[in-house]
Enzyme design. Structure first.
Site, PDB file in Angstrom:
ATOM      1  CE1 TYR A 146       2.799  41.414-135.287  1.00 49.47           C
ATOM      2  CE2 TYR A 146       2.259  40.000-133.394  1.00 49.47           C
ATOM      3  CZ  TYR A 146       3.201  40.779-134.143  1.00 49.47           C
ATOM      4  OH  TYR A 146       4.507  40.554-133.852  1.00 49.47           O
ATOM      5  CE1 TYR A 160       6.000  31.539-152.395  1.00 50.25           C
ATOM      6  CE2 TYR A 160       8.172  31.973-153.267  1.00 50.25           C
ATOM      7  CZ  TYR A 160       6.685  32.295-153.246  1.00 50.25           C
ATOM      8  OH  TYR A 160       6.060  33.175-154.153  1.00 50.25           O
ATOM      9  CB  THR A 176      12.144  40.554-127.521  1.00 49.54           C
ATOM     10  OG1 THR A 176      11.875  38.841-127.971  1.00 49.54           O
ATOM     11  CG2 THR A 176      13.582  40.764-127.383  1.00 49.54           C
TER      12      THR A 176
END
Ligand code: UDP
Length: 327
Positions: A146, A160, A176
């Site tokens: 992860y 990018y 959260t």
């Protein structure tokens, strides 16, 4: 009206984002492969003209008809037990998935926001964690799938931005909580509340001295919304700095739920971060954002949500069988 693609739309955060963009009057295309997401999180949107759902895995080439103004990449398993079970998909959605989204953003001249995470800081040696800290991550540990996918995702997004001039935003999300978390996703808050509701003891991992800082979902969504509309292309921490030890958190859940059960201690998972608290000075300065919902208020709302679930949901402590999904 903007046209917005949200990946991971049927997940916890993705579904709240869909709600927010719909409420702001935009057209939302929600995408999800439903491995960890749940269509029930967005079923209230399905009849709307301004909402579309595409059942698709973003690690595969993405095709969206028409124009797009914003892409928000929120698809990913996000709980340690999920990404331990589906490590390859976790790596793919953070790498191939973000690449597909960035390519789409470029083709559509859309602004791209990616969901990054406090996990990029790993088991942090700097406390609280500010955005200039590079982190302390074990690439080959169980959480590496992860953490490294999210770190790659940031690097790819920044490339990018600098190489192709794409408009990009990076939010680093800290723990959260709120309605629509999966009761069986293994994270500490649904785990404790689920245990209290089923009359089981609360499982504290380790000695409970490790800390986390919990942010209520509405505050997080507000921070993300502001970031998207801002001009900030550097990473921005969004979280609530109110830090608590997991042991004390268990006591809060016991008081909240009135359960007669006690705390039992289990082994601390490998590489479990010892401390975590966001430094939110950048979000405060650039987004004029600060969390508003305190833990007692947010926990009460979340507890009400979990109490409203069916007995079947409550008993379903087994996690989805991921083995049928190829990696
Ligand atoms: N944790 C716990 N009991 C549980 C589940 C989690 O004590 O039943 C601990 C876990 O070891 C970690 C903290 O709670 O220290 C937060 O875990 P979570 O999986 O919610 O998120 P993390 O912040 O580790 O990604």
């Amino acid at each position: 009206m903007k046209r917005v693609l949200i990946t991971g739309a049927a997940g916890f955060l993705g579904s709240h984002l869909c709600d927010r963009f719909i409420a702001e009057g935009h057209h939302v295309i929600g995408m999800d492969n439903l491995i960890t997401g749940d269509l029930r999180n967005i079923e209230h949107l399905t009849g709307l003209d301004r909402f579309e759902f595409q059942h698709h895995d973003v690690s595969q080439f993405i095709h969206v008809k028409g124009e797009l103004d914003y892409i928000l990449h929120f698809a990913s398993p996000a709980s340690p037990i999920d990404y331990l079970k589906i490590p390859i998909q976790t790596l793919k959605v953070g790498s191939l998935g973000v690449h597909n989204c960035l390519g789409l953003a470029r083709a559509k001249k859309a602004r791209m926001l990616i969901a990054s995470t406090s996990e990029v800081y790993g088991d942090p040696e700097v406390h609280p964690q500010h955005e200039e800290y590079w982190g302390h991550v074990n690439p080959v540990g169980p959480r590496g799938v992860y953490d490294e996918a999210k770190r790659f995702q940031e690097a790819m997004t920044m490339a990018y931005h600098t190489y192709h001039g794409l408009e990009t935003r990076i939010v680093r999300i800290f723990n959260t909580y709120g309605p629509r978390m999966r009761l069986n996703d293994g994270r500490v808050l649904p785990a404790f509340i689920g245990q209290a509701l089923r009359g089981e003891d609360l499982t504290v991992f380790g000695d409970g001295s490790q800390t986390r800082s919990f942010c209520y979902v509405d505050d997080l969504i507000e921070g993300i919304y502001r970031l998207l509309l801002s001009e900030e292309s550097r990473p921005v921490n969004v979280g609530n700095p109110d830090e608590i030890s997991i042991g004390d958190f268990a006591e809060e859940i016991i008081a909240l739920t009135g359960t007669e059960q006690k705390v039992i201690y289990k082994a601390l998972p490998t590489d479990d971060p010892k401390q975590r608290r966001p430094d939110i000075s950048r979000a405060q300065a650039v987004l004029n954002w600060t969390p508003k919902v305190g833990r007692s208020e947010g926990l009460a709302i979340t507890y009400d949500y979990f109490r409203g679930l069916s007995d079947e949901d409550l008993r379903k402590t087994e996690h989805k069988d991921f083995t049928t999904y190829s990696s």
